[in-house]
Motif scaffolding. Structure first.
Motif, mmCIF file in Angstrom:
data_model
loop_
_atom_site.group_PDB
_atom_site.id
_atom_site.type_symbol
_atom_site.label_atom_id
_atom_site.label_comp_id
_atom_site.label_asym_id
_atom_site.label_seq_id
_atom_site.Cartn_x
_atom_site.Cartn_y
_atom_site.Cartn_z
ATOM 1 N N LEU B 115 -14.872 87.824 22.328
ATOM 2 C CA LEU B 115 -14.612 88.635 23.524
ATOM 3 C C LEU B 115 -13.263 88.240 24.138
ATOM 4 N N SER B 116 -13.022 86.928 24.170
ATOM 5 C CA SER B 116 -11.757 86.425 24.717
ATOM 6 C C SER B 116 -10.572 86.964 23.906
ATOM 7 N N ARG B 117 -10.704 86.932 22.567
ATOM 8 C CA ARG B 117 -9.617 87.426 21.702
ATOM 9 C C ARG B 117 -9.418 88.936 21.884
ATOM 10 N N TRP B 118 -10.520 89.643 22.072
ATOM 11 C CA TRP B 118 -10.463 91.091 22.289
ATOM 12 C C TRP B 118 -9.703 91.390 23.584
ATOM 13 N N LEU B 119 -10.003 90.607 24.619
ATOM 14 C CA LEU B 119 -9.317 90.797 25.900
ATOM 15 C C LEU B 119 -7.839 90.411 25.790
ATOM 16 N N GLN B 120 -7.571 89.326 25.017
ATOM 17 C CA GLN B 120 -6.177 88.884 24.847
ATOM 18 C C GLN B 120 -5.319 89.965 24.189
ATOM 19 N N ALA B 121 -5.963 90.729 23.275
ATOM 20 C CA ALA B 121 -5.229 91.775 22.570
ATOM 21 C C ALA B 121 -4.948 92.970 23.483
ATOM 22 N N ARG B 122 -5.720 93.116 24.564
ATOM 23 C CA ARG B 122 -5.575 94.288 25.422
ATOM 24 C C ARG B 122 -4.906 93.990 26.762
ATOM 25 N N ILE B 123 -4.998 92.754 27.209
ATOM 26 C CA ILE B 123 -4.363 92.400 28.491
ATOM 27 C C ILE B 123 -3.171 91.502 28.159
ATOM 28 N N LYS B 124 -1.979 92.055 28.253
ATOM 29 C CA LYS B 124 -0.787 91.377 27.736
ATOM 30 C C LYS B 124 -0.533 90.001 28.354
ATOM 31 N N PRO B 125 -0.599 89.828 29.681
ATOM 32 C CA PRO B 125 -0.361 88.487 30.236
ATOM 33 C C PRO B 125 -1.355 87.453 29.706
ATOM 34 N N ALA B 130 -2.519 82.887 26.145
ATOM 35 C CA ALA B 130 -3.316 82.325 25.051
ATOM 36 C C ALA B 130 -2.418 81.880 23.901
ATOM 37 N N ARG B 131 -1.384 82.670 23.602
ATOM 38 C CA ARG B 131 -0.455 82.284 22.516
ATOM 39 C C ARG B 131 0.280 80.998 22.874
ATOM 40 N N ARG B 134 -2.062 78.173 22.375
ATOM 41 C CA ARG B 134 -2.260 77.863 20.954
ATOM 42 C C ARG B 134 -1.063 77.126 20.379
ATOM 43 N N ARG B 135 0.160 77.546 20.822
ATOM 44 C CA ARG B 135 1.372 76.855 20.347
ATOM 45 C C ARG B 135 1.346 75.387 20.798
ATOM 46 N N ALA B 136 0.973 75.189 22.061
ATOM 47 C CA ALA B 136 0.926 73.822 22.598
ATOM 48 C C ALA B 136 -0.124 72.995 21.855
ATOM 49 N N ALA B 137 -1.222 73.655 21.491
ATOM 50 C CA ALA B 137 -2.322 72.942 20.821
ATOM 51 C C ALA B 137 -1.958 72.502 19.409
ATOM 52 N N ARG B 138 -0.841 73.034 18.860
ATOM 53 C CA ARG B 138 -0.438 72.635 17.496
ATOM 54 C C ARG B 138 0.264 71.280 17.485
ATOM 55 N N ARG B 139 0.550 70.733 18.670
ATOM 56 C CA ARG B 139 1.192 69.416 18.715
ATOM 57 C C ARG B 139 0.256 68.373 18.123
ATOM 58 N N PRO B 140 0.830 67.406 17.397
ATOM 59 C CA PRO B 140 -0.018 66.408 16.712
ATOM 60 C C PRO B 140 -0.987 65.688 17.644
ATOM 61 N N ILE B 141 -0.558 65.466 18.882
ATOM 62 C CA ILE B 141 -1.416 64.718 19.809
ATOM 63 C C ILE B 141 -2.744 65.450 20.036
ATOM 64 N N PHE B 142 -2.717 66.804 20.051
ATOM 65 C CA PHE B 142 -3.957 67.560 20.263
ATOM 66 C C PHE B 142 -4.855 67.492 19.030
ATOM 67 N N ALA B 202 -15.273 77.123 28.179
ATOM 68 C CA ALA B 202 -14.412 76.526 27.148
ATOM 69 C C ALA B 202 -14.352 77.403 25.901
ATOM 70 N N SER B 203 -15.456 78.136 25.627
ATOM 71 C CA SER B 203 -15.493 79.019 24.449
ATOM 72 C C SER B 203 -14.442 80.127 24.533
ATOM 73 N N LEU B 204 -13.961 80.396 25.730
ATOM 74 C CA LEU B 204 -12.919 81.425 25.883
ATOM 75 C C LEU B 204 -11.609 80.983 25.232
ATOM 76 N N VAL B 205 -11.373 79.669 25.188
ATOM 77 C CA VAL B 205 -10.103 79.181 24.631
ATOM 78 C C VAL B 205 -10.265 78.329 23.370
ATOM 79 N N VAL B 206 -11.457 77.743 23.181
ATOM 80 C CA VAL B 206 -11.705 76.909 21.990
ATOM 81 C C VAL B 206 -12.891 77.502 21.245
ATOM 82 N N GLU B 207 -12.788 77.572 19.918
ATOM 83 C CA GLU B 207 -13.918 78.094 19.147
ATOM 84 C C GLU B 207 -15.022 77.042 19.063
ATOM 85 N N ARG B 208 -16.235 77.441 19.387
ATOM 86 C CA ARG B 208 -17.431 76.600 19.273
ATOM 87 C C ARG B 208 -17.242 75.194 19.875
ATOM 88 N N PRO B 209 -16.913 75.077 21.159
ATOM 89 C CA PRO B 209 -16.667 73.737 21.728
ATOM 90 C C PRO B 209 -17.880 72.810 21.678
#
Lengths: 134, 293
Positions: B115-125, B130-131, B134-142, B202-209
């Motif tokens: 649902l979160s991804r569906w909303l992200q695709a339709r509500i631009k901000p 979210a993008r 996700r970019r920040a979450a790719r840092r090794p520390i995360f 948390a499920s809105l931003v992380v899969e299966r927390p």
């Protein structure tokens, strides 16, 4: 000249110890359902299945005997326990500060919300202590 | 205008229905529907089966009591033990399939994330935020934090088993988000209800927390699953290193960096296999022990 994009470093394929078979998705789904639901079905056929503490394995209703306080469950009523363990209503209500207007037909689990001192676990301990007294 | 004939489109739709993810979602929906029906029935009539009676983790909590006293602890029944047995057998045969194909709580977390991804695709901000996240979450520390937090499942499991053996009661029940969810009609603000709220948010931003960081049943399945002959294998010679599989994994496993997916977090959802553009690069396979190559 165009060059291929750099290939990500991936782990080399490890030497497999054993032979393996490809598992098609429909077969995997069937295996998942058969293993899970099949186990439940077998247990039910074998009679090893009960979803309520109110019925014994033989299907007979559980009755409070007064022999073992561990048998006391939250679904039992106050009057069930009073009768089986030779208690008076006044003794029980005073010990746990239960409001006097609570009918004895109330389930034990419902007392917990009314009398903070009461819990089914504590009742079992209290009944066992009373039984141990000479 | 589409150039595909209608018959070909219908064939493709039929083929997609038999696709792995369709089968998985149908299975998940079926089990969730059964639980919802059970919750509604129990809310309307207390004499019907409590949904707690069909929780496999209740079987694990009462196992010690069953073997030492022959009885089950409060709120658990023989059905919990049978379901635990079913989960163990399923895990031995099909690894983490209970989590990925059956568990209703995992399904709910998946749906919230979808649902979160569906909303992200339709509500631009929202999509931009979210993008950026996700970019920040790719840092090794995360990655390190994710790895460390994933051991939380074993801490929760050990605490519950130790507490249940010591006190002979369901010490986790008040904190259990699943228990709070199936008792939602009682409208009680318990610690479990708060944890449930945190998990759903948390499920809105992380899969299966919950599955990733705290599920004690998932931890048990991960341990038992080590014995399963079923595994996803990656063939290096066919792999292009695109890492689509790694990005698709809801449990954050680096699939592209493994030759066999035996990670204890794997829930056998097979999304990595489905995302792979080379069918021969990632494959679900059943190892046949004692048959050397």
């Amino acid at each position: 000249m165009a060059t291929d994009p750099p290939r990500r470093q991936v782990a080399p394929t490890a030497q497999r110890r054993w032979r393996s078979l490809h598992m098609p998705a429909p077969l995997y789904a069937a295996l998942v359902l058969a293993a899970f639901l099949g186990t439940i079905q077998l247990a039910q056929i074998a009679g090893f299945w009960s979803t309520s503490g109110k019925i014994t394995l033989d299907g007979a209703p559980v009755e409070v005997t007064g022999a073992d306080p561990a048998e006391v469950k939250g679904w039992m009523t106050i009057s069930d326990v009073l009768g089986a363990y030779g208690l008076t209503q006044d003794e029980l209500y005073t010990h746990y500060q239960i409001p006097a207007d609570l009918p004895t037909s109330a389930a034990l689990k419902d007392i917990e919300a009314i009398a903070p001192e009461f819990s089914v676990t504590d009742l079992r301990v209290w009944l066992a202590e009373r039984a141990a007294q000479p | 205008m589409s150039t595909k004939p209608a018959a070909a489109r219908n064939r493709n739709r039929l083929a997609a229905l038999w696709g792995t993810q369709s089968l998985r979602r149908i299975t998940q929906f079926g089990f969730l529907a059964m639980i919802v029906a059970g919750v509604v029935r129990h809310t309307l009539s207390e004499d019907s089966t409590s949904p707690e009676a069909v929780c496999p983790f209740g079987g694990l909590e009462t196992l010690y009591s069953y073997f030492t006293t022959g009885g089950t602890i409060s709120h658990t029944h023989l059905s919990n033990l049978v379901l635990l047995g079913a989960v163990v057998l399923l895990t031995l045969l099909a690894r983490g399939a209970f989590c990925g194909w059956i568990c209703p709580f995992g399904t709910i977390q998946e749906w919230v994330n979808s649902l979160s991804r569906w909303l992200q695709a339709r509500i631009k901000p929202l999509g931009r935020a979210a993008r950026a996240l996700r970019r920040a979450a790719r840092r090794p520390i995360f990655g390190t934090i994710d790895r460390v937090l994933s051991y939380g499942r074993y801490v929760v499991l050990a605490t519950i088993i130790g507490g249940t053996v010591a006190y002979g009661s369901m010490v986790f029940r008040d904190y259990d988000p699943w228990s709070a969810l199936i008792s939602v009609a009682e409208f009680e603000l318990t610690a479990g209800a708060v944890i449930l709220g945190v998990v759903l948010l948390a499920s809105l931003v992380v899969e299966r927390p919950w599955c990733r960081y705290a599920c004690p049943l998932g931890a048990t399945i991960g341990l038992v699953g080590r014995l399963s002959p079923m595994r996803i294998q990656r063939e290096d010679s066919a792999c292009t290193g695109c890492t689509l599989c790694t990005h698709r994994c809801p449990m954050g496993i680096d699939v592209a960096a493994s030759s066999e997916i035996t990670d204890m977090r794997c829930i056998s959802c097979l999304q990595c296999v489905d995302s792979c553009v080379h069918p021969e690069a990632l494959d679900l396979r059943l190892s046949i022990p004692l048959t050397t190559k």
